[in-house]
Design a protein around this motif. Structure first.
Motif, PDB file in Angstrom:
ATOM      1  N   LYS A  66       0.848  -1.193   0.000  1.00  0.00           N
ATOM      2  CA  LYS A  66       0.000   0.000   0.000  1.00  0.00           C
ATOM      3  C   LYS A  66       0.885   1.246   0.000  1.00  0.00           C
ATOM      4  CE  LYS A  66      -3.905  -2.276   2.179  1.00  0.00           C
ATOM      5  NZ  LYS A  66      -4.890  -2.203   1.096  1.00  0.00           N
ATOM      6  N   GLY A  67       0.567   2.184  -0.861  1.00  0.00           N
ATOM      7  CA  GLY A  67       1.375   3.392  -1.006  1.00  0.00           C
ATOM      8  C   GLY A  67       2.521   3.220  -1.996  1.00  0.00           C
ATOM      9  N   GLY A  68       2.677   2.008  -2.533  1.00  0.00           N
ATOM     10  CA  GLY A  68       3.778   1.734  -3.461  1.00  0.00           C
ATOM     11  C   GLY A  68       3.588   2.455  -4.787  1.00  0.00           C
ATOM     12  N   THR A  69       4.719   2.870  -5.374  1.00  0.00           N
ATOM     13  CA  THR A  69       4.643   3.583  -6.648  1.00  0.00           C
ATOM     14  C   THR A  69       5.381   2.857  -7.767  1.00  0.00           C
ATOM     15  OG1 THR A  69       6.587   4.846  -5.978  1.00  0.00           O
ATOM     16  CG2 THR A  69       4.440   5.877  -5.597  1.00  0.00           C
ATOM     17  N   ARG A  70       6.109   1.776  -7.440  1.00  0.00           N
ATOM     18  CA  ARG A  70       6.937   1.111  -8.448  1.00  0.00           C
ATOM     19  C   ARG A  70       6.123   0.174  -9.339  1.00  0.00           C
ATOM     20  NH1 ARG A  70      12.355  -0.389  -5.274  1.00  0.00           N
ATOM     21  NH2 ARG A  70      12.732   1.813  -4.955  1.00  0.00           N
ATOM     22  N   TYR A  71       5.297  -0.648  -8.755  1.00  0.00           N
ATOM     23  CA  TYR A  71       4.550  -1.652  -9.536  1.00  0.00           C
ATOM     24  C   TYR A  71       3.035  -1.520  -9.391  1.00  0.00           C
ATOM     25  CZ  TYR A  71       9.202  -3.566  -9.694  1.00  0.00           C
ATOM     26  OH  TYR A  71      10.556  -3.704  -9.880  1.00  0.00           O
ATOM     27  N   ARG A  72       2.578  -0.908  -8.297  1.00  0.00           N
ATOM     28  CA  ARG A  72       1.140  -0.818  -8.037  1.00  0.00           C
ATOM     29  C   ARG A  72       0.382  -0.109  -9.182  1.00  0.00           C
ATOM     30  NH1 ARG A  72      -3.025  -0.489  -3.763  1.00  0.00           N
ATOM     31  NH2 ARG A  72      -2.224  -2.114  -2.405  1.00  0.00           N
ATOM     32  N   PRO A  73       0.852   1.079  -9.594  1.00  0.00           N
ATOM     33  CA  PRO A  73       0.108   1.782 -10.647  1.00  0.00           C
ATOM     34  C   PRO A  73       0.017   0.953 -11.942  1.00  0.00           C
ATOM     35  CG  PRO A  73       1.689   3.254  -9.608  1.00  0.00           C
ATOM     36  CD  PRO A  73       1.984   1.873  -9.097  1.00  0.00           C
ATOM     37  N   ARG A  74       1.112   0.250 -12.265  1.00  0.00           N
ATOM     38  CA  ARG A  74       1.116  -0.576 -13.496  1.00  0.00           C
ATOM     39  C   ARG A  74       0.122  -1.741 -13.368  1.00  0.00           C
ATOM     40  NH1 ARG A  74       1.096  -0.993 -18.614  1.00  0.00           N
ATOM     41  NH2 ARG A  74       2.227  -2.746 -19.521  1.00  0.00           N
ATOM     42  N   ALA A  75       0.058  -2.338 -12.175  1.00  0.00           N
ATOM     43  CA  ALA A  75      -0.882  -3.438 -11.955  1.00  0.00           C
ATOM     44  C   ALA A  75      -2.319  -2.955 -12.134  1.00  0.00           C
ATOM     45  CB  ALA A  75      -0.696  -4.013 -10.556  1.00  0.00           C
ATOM     46  N   LEU A  78      -2.943  -2.394 -15.816  1.00  0.00           N
ATOM     47  CA  LEU A  78      -3.069  -3.642 -16.589  1.00  0.00           C
ATOM     48  C   LEU A  78      -4.404  -4.341 -16.328  1.00  0.00           C
ATOM     49  CD1 LEU A  78       0.482  -5.185 -16.110  1.00  0.00           C
ATOM     50  CD2 LEU A  78      -0.537  -4.528 -18.291  1.00  0.00           C
ATOM     51  N   GLY A  79      -4.777  -4.429 -15.041  1.00  0.00           N
ATOM     52  CA  GLY A  79      -5.963  -5.208 -14.684  1.00  0.00           C
ATOM     53  C   GLY A  79      -7.235  -4.386 -14.649  1.00  0.00           C
ATOM     54  N   GLY A  80      -7.071  -3.065 -14.503  1.00  0.00           N
ATOM     55  CA  GLY A  80      -8.257  -2.201 -14.505  1.00  0.00           C
ATOM     56  C   GLY A  80      -8.810  -1.904 -13.131  1.00  0.00           C
ATOM     57  N   MET A  96      -5.351 -12.826 -14.547  1.00  0.00           N
ATOM     58  CA  MET A  96      -6.529 -12.988 -13.684  1.00  0.00           C
ATOM     59  C   MET A  96      -6.353 -12.412 -12.289  1.00  0.00           C
ATOM     60  SD  MET A  96      -6.389 -17.045 -12.809  1.00  0.00           S
ATOM     61  CE  MET A  96      -6.063 -17.476 -14.502  1.00  0.00           C
ATOM     62  N   TYR A  97      -7.492 -12.008 -11.714  1.00  0.00           N
ATOM     63  CA  TYR A  97      -7.605 -11.688 -10.298  1.00  0.00           C
ATOM     64  C   TYR A  97      -8.137 -12.943  -9.612  1.00  0.00           C
ATOM     65  CZ  TYR A  97      -7.261  -6.671 -11.350  1.00  0.00           C
ATOM     66  OH  TYR A  97      -6.838  -5.436 -11.743  1.00  0.00           O
ATOM     67  N   GLU A  98      -8.427 -12.816  -8.324  1.00  0.00           N
ATOM     68  CA  GLU A  98      -9.063 -13.847  -7.490  1.00  0.00           C
ATOM     69  C   GLU A  98      -8.081 -14.958  -7.109  1.00  0.00           C
ATOM     70  OE1 GLU A  98     -11.864 -13.621  -5.938  1.00  0.00           O
ATOM     71  OE2 GLU A  98     -12.377 -11.760  -6.957  1.00  0.00           O
ATOM     72  N   SER A  99      -7.754 -14.951  -5.824  1.00  0.00           N
ATOM     73  CA  SER A  99      -6.781 -15.923  -5.304  1.00  0.00           C
ATOM     74  C   SER A  99      -7.185 -17.367  -5.606  1.00  0.00           C
ATOM     75  CB  SER A  99      -6.612 -15.727  -3.796  1.00  0.00           C
ATOM     76  OG  SER A  99      -7.868 -15.647  -3.157  1.00  0.00           O
ATOM     77  N   ALA A 100      -8.466 -17.673  -5.445  1.00  0.00           N
ATOM     78  CA  ALA A 100      -8.907 -19.068  -5.675  1.00  0.00           C
ATOM     79  C   ALA A 100      -8.732 -19.440  -7.152  1.00  0.00           C
ATOM     80  CB  ALA A 100     -10.357 -19.236  -5.244  1.00  0.00           C
ATOM     81  N   ASP A 101      -9.004 -18.493  -8.037  1.00  0.00           N
ATOM     82  CA  ASP A 101      -8.856 -18.770  -9.476  1.00  0.00           C
ATOM     83  C   ASP A 101      -7.371 -18.939  -9.836  1.00  0.00           C
ATOM     84  OD1 ASP A 101     -11.555 -18.561  -9.676  1.00  0.00           O
ATOM     85  OD2 ASP A 101     -11.572 -16.573 -10.595  1.00  0.00           O
ATOM     86  N   ILE A 102      -6.537 -18.102  -9.216  1.00  0.00           N
ATOM     87  CA  ILE A 102      -5.094 -18.192  -9.475  1.00  0.00           C
ATOM     88  C   ILE A 102      -4.573 -19.550  -9.005  1.00  0.00           C
ATOM     89  CG2 ILE A 102      -2.831 -17.239  -8.811  1.00  0.00           C
ATOM     90  CD1 ILE A 102      -4.233 -14.456  -8.733  1.00  0.00           C
ATOM     91  N   ALA A 103      -5.002 -19.947  -7.789  1.00  0.00           N
ATOM     92  CA  ALA A 103      -4.557 -21.235  -7.234  1.00  0.00           C
ATOM     93  C   ALA A 103      -4.978 -22.377  -8.167  1.00  0.00           C
ATOM     94  CB  ALA A 103      -5.152 -21.428  -5.835  1.00  0.00           C
ATOM     95  N   ARG A 104      -6.216 -22.316  -8.629  1.00  0.00           N
ATOM     96  CA  ARG A 104      -6.715 -23.381  -9.514  1.00  0.00           C
ATOM     97  C   ARG A 104      -5.961 -23.366 -10.841  1.00  0.00           C
ATOM     98  NH1 ARG A 104     -11.580 -21.658 -10.310  1.00  0.00           N
ATOM     99  NH2 ARG A 104     -12.175 -22.127  -8.183  1.00  0.00           N
ATOM    100  N   TYR A 105      -5.733 -22.169 -11.364  1.00  0.00           N
ATOM    101  CA  TYR A 105      -5.075 -22.052 -12.675  1.00  0.00           C
ATOM    102  C   TYR A 105      -3.658 -22.626 -12.644  1.00  0.00           C
ATOM    103  CZ  TYR A 105      -2.610 -20.166 -16.646  1.00  0.00           C
ATOM    104  OH  TYR A 105      -1.823 -20.048 -17.765  1.00  0.00           O
ATOM    105  N   VAL A 106      -2.857 -22.235 -11.652  1.00  0.00           N
ATOM    106  CA  VAL A 106      -1.465 -22.717 -11.645  1.00  0.00           C
ATOM    107  C   VAL A 106      -1.422 -24.223 -11.432  1.00  0.00           C
ATOM    108  CG1 VAL A 106      -0.264 -20.581 -11.036  1.00  0.00           C
ATOM    109  CG2 VAL A 106      -1.120 -22.020  -9.220  1.00  0.00           C
ATOM    110  N   ARG A 107      -2.359 -24.715 -10.617  1.00  0.00           N
ATOM    111  CA  ARG A 107      -2.375 -26.169 -10.380  1.00  0.00           C
ATOM    112  C   ARG A 107      -2.742 -26.906 -11.672  1.00  0.00           C
ATOM    113  NH1 ARG A 107      -5.558 -26.082  -6.380  1.00  0.00           N
ATOM    114  NH2 ARG A 107      -7.513 -26.602  -7.393  1.00  0.00           N
ATOM    115  N   GLU A 108      -3.842 -26.480 -12.265  1.00  0.00           N
ATOM    116  CA  GLU A 108      -4.317 -27.202 -13.455  1.00  0.00           C
ATOM    117  C   GLU A 108      -3.334 -27.081 -14.620  1.00  0.00           C
ATOM    118  OE1 GLU A 108      -8.311 -25.793 -14.060  1.00  0.00           O
ATOM    119  OE2 GLU A 108      -9.092 -27.029 -12.412  1.00  0.00           O
ATOM    120  N   THR A 109      -2.620 -25.965 -14.689  1.00  0.00           N
ATOM    121  CA  THR A 109      -1.726 -25.748 -15.830  1.00  0.00           C
ATOM    122  C   THR A 109      -0.348 -26.372 -15.622  1.00  0.00           C
ATOM    123  OG1 THR A 109      -2.848 -23.622 -16.050  1.00  0.00           O
ATOM    124  CG2 THR A 109      -0.912 -23.943 -17.434  1.00  0.00           C
ATOM    125  N   TYR A 110       0.136 -26.348 -14.376  1.00  0.00           N
ATOM    126  CA  TYR A 110       1.540 -26.719 -14.188  1.00  0.00           C
ATOM    127  C   TYR A 110       1.806 -27.900 -13.258  1.00  0.00           C
ATOM    128  CZ  TYR A 110       2.382 -22.495 -16.779  1.00  0.00           C
ATOM    129  OH  TYR A 110       2.385 -21.555 -17.771  1.00  0.00           O
TER     130      TYR A 110
END
Ligand SMILES: N[C@@H](CCC(=O)N[C@@H](CS)C(=O)NCC(=O)O)C(=O)O
Length: 220
Positions: A66-75, A78-80, A96-110
């Motif tokens: 929070k308050g970060g200026t290096r990557y936060r604005p770009r994120a 990118l994501g809106g 993607m957003y959503e922790s549960a979706d990210i967890a499922r995606y990396v598992r199913e893909t890798y």
């Protein structure tokens, strides 16, 4: 805080999470590292990181405290929206957003077989991740000044390692991007800095190195 006390509080966190986020090796190795915009002690980011850790996929972490200026604005651009974690997989052009979706995606893909036990426990999963924010005193959440390295650092250490958590908190709060792999090949925690050619092993050496190289005199 004294390191042994800090480490003990971090260990309590790993126990609370039933050890979720151990090191792994991917069944399918991605050509390019994934990109994760996140910050330490965000309970949702933790769930995403634990899933990534057990799959063992390499990820470039771009810390967005929070308050970060290096990557936060770009994120956000990118994501809106201002929401973390946010994952980009340049190999599949998926974002993607959503922790549960990210967890499922990396598992199913890798690594289809990799799922931390804690992630099977429904609401307890999120509740214990939220509870862990307090023993860690919310560290890693708020930005603190640092020098920006030209090239990203490289860090090896599993999500559930108490010492690795303390290092990630420092990387997060100081907005230091790093290529993260959870498995250490038995070598323990390791930080490589391509900017200086230095390699540090062990939590205290890594923390001292980061402080001396990127955080002083700004935090003095
Ligand atoms: N449902 C989302 C919730 C994510 C979320 O609320 N993240 C918080 C941080 S813990 C956030 O993005 N807050 C806004 C901000 O930091 O700008 C998920 O599971 O990933």
């Amino acid at each position: 805080m004294l390191f042994p006390l800090d480490w003990t509080l971090s260990l309590i966190g790993s126990v609370l999470r039933l050890g979720a986020g151990g090191p792994g090796k991917p069944a399918v190795t991605p050509e390019k590292p994934l990109i994760l915009y996140e910050f330490e002690n965000c309970p949702f980011c933790r769930i995403a990181r634990e899933a990534i850790s057990v799959t063992g996929v390499p990820v470039e972490v771009r810390p967005c405290p929070k308050g970060g200026t290096r990557y936060r604005p770009r994120a956000i651009e990118l994501g809106g929206k201002s929401m973390f974690p946010y994952l980009i997989d340049p190999n599949t052009d998926v974002a993607m957003y959503e922790s549960a979706d990210i967890a499922r995606y990396v598992r199913e893909t890798y690594a289809p077989d990799a799922k931390p036990f804690m992630h099977r426990l429904g609401p307890l999963n999120l509740l214990t991740s939220i509870a862990l924010v307090w023993p860690r005193l919310m560290r890693g959440m708020m930005v603190r000044p640092s020098r920006q390295p030209d090239q990203r650092l490289e860090f090896q250490g599993a999500e559930n390692s108490p010492a690795a958590r303390i290092i990630r908190e420092a990387l997060s709060t100081h907005e230091l991007a790093y290529l993260w792999t959870s498995h250490t090949d038995g070598a323990g925690l390791k930080l490589k800095d391509p900017n200086t050619g230095e390699t540090q092993t062990g939590a205290l050496s890594i923390l001292t190195y980061l402080d001396r190289t990127y955080c002083q005199p700004m935090t003095a």
